[in-house]
Motif scaffolding. Structure first.
Motif, PDB file in Angstrom:
ATOM      1  N   GLY A  17       0.707  -1.109   0.039  1.00  0.00           N
ATOM      2  CA  GLY A  17       0.084   0.035   0.021  1.00  0.00           C
ATOM      3  C   GLY A  17       0.781   1.280  -0.248  1.00  0.00           C
ATOM      4  O   GLY A  17       0.350   2.314  -0.732  1.00  0.00           O
ATOM      5  N   LEU A  18       1.883   1.414   0.849  1.00  0.00           N
ATOM      6  CA  LEU A  18       2.814   2.430   0.860  1.00  0.00           C
ATOM      7  C   LEU A  18       3.686   2.319  -0.445  1.00  0.00           C
ATOM      8  O   LEU A  18       4.018   3.612  -0.922  1.00  0.00           O
ATOM      9  N   THR A  19       3.968   1.296  -1.144  1.00  0.00           N
ATOM     10  CA  THR A  19       4.312   1.510  -2.401  1.00  0.00           C
ATOM     11  C   THR A  19       3.617   2.156  -3.408  1.00  0.00           C
ATOM     12  O   THR A  19       4.030   2.968  -4.135  1.00  0.00           O
ATOM     13  N   PHE A  20       2.286   1.829  -3.292  1.00  0.00           N
ATOM     14  CA  PHE A  20       1.412   2.574  -4.372  1.00  0.00           C
ATOM     15  C   PHE A  20       1.307   4.028  -3.986  1.00  0.00           C
ATOM     16  O   PHE A  20       1.057   4.858  -5.127  1.00  0.00           O
ATOM     17  N   LEU A  21       1.161   4.337  -2.705  1.00  0.00           N
ATOM     18  CA  LEU A  21       1.279   5.726  -2.342  1.00  0.00           C
ATOM     19  C   LEU A  21       2.382   6.494  -2.757  1.00  0.00           C
ATOM     20  O   LEU A  21       2.531   7.466  -3.506  1.00  0.00           O
ATOM     21  N   TYR A  42      -4.140   7.810   7.742  1.00  0.00           N
ATOM     22  CA  TYR A  42      -3.433   6.404   8.181  1.00  0.00           C
ATOM     23  C   TYR A  42      -3.117   6.283   9.692  1.00  0.00           C
ATOM     24  O   TYR A  42      -3.571   5.433  10.212  1.00  0.00           O
ATOM     25  N   VAL A 101      -2.924   6.567  -5.571  1.00  0.00           N
ATOM     26  CA  VAL A 101      -3.016   6.828  -4.012  1.00  0.00           C
ATOM     27  C   VAL A 101      -4.390   6.079  -3.527  1.00  0.00           C
ATOM     28  O   VAL A 101      -4.354   5.587  -2.625  1.00  0.00           O
ATOM     29  N   THR A 103      -5.485   3.364  -4.918  1.00  0.00           N
ATOM     30  CA  THR A 103      -5.269   1.944  -4.661  1.00  0.00           C
ATOM     31  C   THR A 103      -4.488   1.722  -3.338  1.00  0.00           C
ATOM     32  O   THR A 103      -4.659   0.553  -2.787  1.00  0.00           O
ATOM     33  N   GLY A 104      -3.580   2.670  -2.999  1.00  0.00           N
ATOM     34  CA  GLY A 104      -2.531   2.540  -1.904  1.00  0.00           C
ATOM     35  C   GLY A 104      -3.599   2.737  -0.679  1.00  0.00           C
ATOM     36  O   GLY A 104      -3.557   1.870   0.327  1.00  0.00           O
ATOM     37  N   ASN A 105      -4.603   3.698  -0.706  1.00  0.00           N
ATOM     38  CA  ASN A 105      -5.553   3.822   0.358  1.00  0.00           C
ATOM     39  C   ASN A 105      -6.330   2.417   0.704  1.00  0.00           C
ATOM     40  O   ASN A 105      -6.481   2.084   1.741  1.00  0.00           O
ATOM     41  N   ILE A 108      -3.867  -0.155   2.446  1.00  0.00           N
ATOM     42  CA  ILE A 108      -3.527   0.227   3.729  1.00  0.00           C
ATOM     43  C   ILE A 108      -4.874   0.251   4.616  1.00  0.00           C
ATOM     44  O   ILE A 108      -4.655  -0.384   5.826  1.00  0.00           O
TER      45      ILE A 108
END
Length: 130
Positions: A17-21, A42, A101, A103-105, A108
């Motif tokens: 998730g942090l990678t997507f962000l 988060y 972002v 997707t990362g949300n 996460i």
């Protein structure tokens, strides 16, 4: 051993998730770091639930404190999904960065939910020992 596997799986999904962000912020065609403000959401999202679990006495029935904590948590999560959309609508970030972002949300917040499901029970293995 099952708790260790769950912890490793949650850590891996949090890293994804942090990678997507970070991809939504750091790729050369995007290059704007405004979406990193969702990190605040988060950190804030589990706090009402932690407080409600600490304050409430019974785990079996619903009470007003726990329902208020769920309501506040829902508002924080919706705000985390709304911030990239607002930034994209005002042309502060591009729509591709908004998608990364978002997707990362999703990853996460599903990781945070998984943490509460795995380690939130009152059985012999809980998050307090970590």
């Amino acid at each position: 051993m099952a708790g260790i596997k769950a912890l490793v799986g949650l850590s891996f999904s949090g890293a994804i998730g942090l990678t997507f962000l970070l991809l939504g912020c750091g790729l050369e065609q995007y290059g704007v770091y405004w979406p990193l403000f969702v990190l605040i959401f988060y950190v804030l999202s589990p706090i009402p639930t932690f407080i409600a679990r600490r304050v409430s006495d019974d785990d079996s029935s619903s009470n007003a404190c726990r329902e208020l904590a769920y309501f506040i948590t829902t508002g924080i999560v919706v705000s985390a999904f709304g911030l990239p959309i607002i930034l994209a609508r005002t042309s502060t970030i591009q729509w591709g960065a908004c998608g990364l972002v978002m997707t990362g949300n999703a990853v996460i917040f599903l990781t945070i939910l998984g943490f509460f499901i795995v380690f939130g029970g009152g059985d012999d293995f809980s998050w307090e020992q970590w």
